[in-house]
Design a protein around this motif. Sequence first.
Motif: not given
Length: 510
Positions: A232, A238, A277, A303-304, A326-327, A330, A334
């Motif tokens: 990422t 993230y 990630s 995530g993202g 993962l949620y 910004s 997390l």
Amino acid sequence: MVKLVQVMRKIGMLSPRGLYRLLAAIFRYGINVMALLKIAERTYGESAAIADDRGTITYRELLGQCEVLSVSLRENYGIRPGSKAALLCRNHASLVKAIFALSWSGADIYLLNAEMNKDQLQDLLTAYDFDLLVYDEELSPFIEQAAYSKGKLLSYHEQKPAINLLSAGTAAKKRSGHHRASSGSIMLLTGGTTGKSKKVPHKPSLFHYLNPFYTLLERLYLVRYHTGYIATPIYHGYGIAILLLFVALGKKIVLTSGFHAPKACELIREHQVQAASVVPLMLDKMLKHNADDLRSLACIASGGAELNPRLVAHAFDKLGDVLYNLYGTSETGLNIVASPQDLKQSAHTLGRRIEGVPLYVLDSNMNETVPGAVGQFCVENYFSRSRQNKKWIETGDMGYRDSSGLYYLCGRADDRIVSAGENVYPIELEHILIQHPHVEDLAVIGIPDEAFGQRLKAYVQLVPESRQNAEQLMEWLRSRAARYQMPKEIILVEQIPYTQLGKRDKKQLV
């Protein structure tokens, strides 16, 4: 305090030697991410820190180069506490060095989306009046056309001023470095490719991020692994979070400029990466390219963007129980983590709330909803510097929590439509259509409708060589979707567009 002790124990800092390293680092650098790097250097020394497209450097080399660079930025570019430095870079060692060196200088660091166009860049340069702009050479045409006259510095170059040259100073210059300082803020700019950016400041704080940090250690077992790949972009919230976490744990961090599935698979195989990630689109492309190259992975943190059930099933089938979701946002960081077991219970789930994170599902009156009722994900504000006078940070994401504690996303608040009096979220139809064996990918939007007020419209990418048509897909839907979920129209497209952060770019479809 108990959680702090647990974290320090897990990362080996509860011993007398560990406590000494912590205090010595803070005394040298202040409350600063450079202190984090110093602890890693004292603990992991000659172990590999960064492996990128240009080579590998150790933790000792990384710290030394960051110290020299920080002094050079102060002497040559006047960087001081309160200065504003923008980083317009893809993932590589020079970006990492710049983050740590600027942080020690006390500057505010603005992480810019390296995929933005020249007009978006000019808007940011005008709005924030940066004191220094660090950028990749391939972005030089944008910089040269921009109305910007302050400090400019390339990330890499062999003759022109660049991070790689400034960081290659001498030990004497390093010893002349400045004293300890409080870290500036790390500014994440949201909406960098799709709309007007807004800054989200994050000032490094142990206590603000203690719960997420502990959860990643405890649920993802990250202490066990020696090598991590950050696919990422680091300029995303993230990406920077995973970078700092991997540094704290002394991991060998694999980076490459830009994502290409063949290259990513090669890196994972070559470095025997154990933790990665990714955003879902990256994982999907790697699995399709060569799943065998991913066999070393024991933890894939996605995530993202939302995972789709087909990708979850594919990952489990090819790699075993290694996928985590993962949620977060910004501004709030997390909030939710799904383990492989959670995803097996429900492939649609975001996961379970992180213990200690004040996340709630609230209705329009800002009251907590009952399990199963849709509301907005809101986080009680105890840390946001940009919203100090507000009790709640509203994420704009709509969803619900079930009776077992799993959270589910229904979509953005502005994605919701009202069709014939019913609240409808495009994601509801997306979840149904993706189950069709001939649907490879899709995106659903809301459109005006004279009879119903609003209706859904689906854009569908079929699997290769499929001969399905829109009418057949519509007929398949009739027995599976509610009346108000039925789309007004299905459009077949060659490919669903995505942003560089791995989210469906629905604006390109409209």
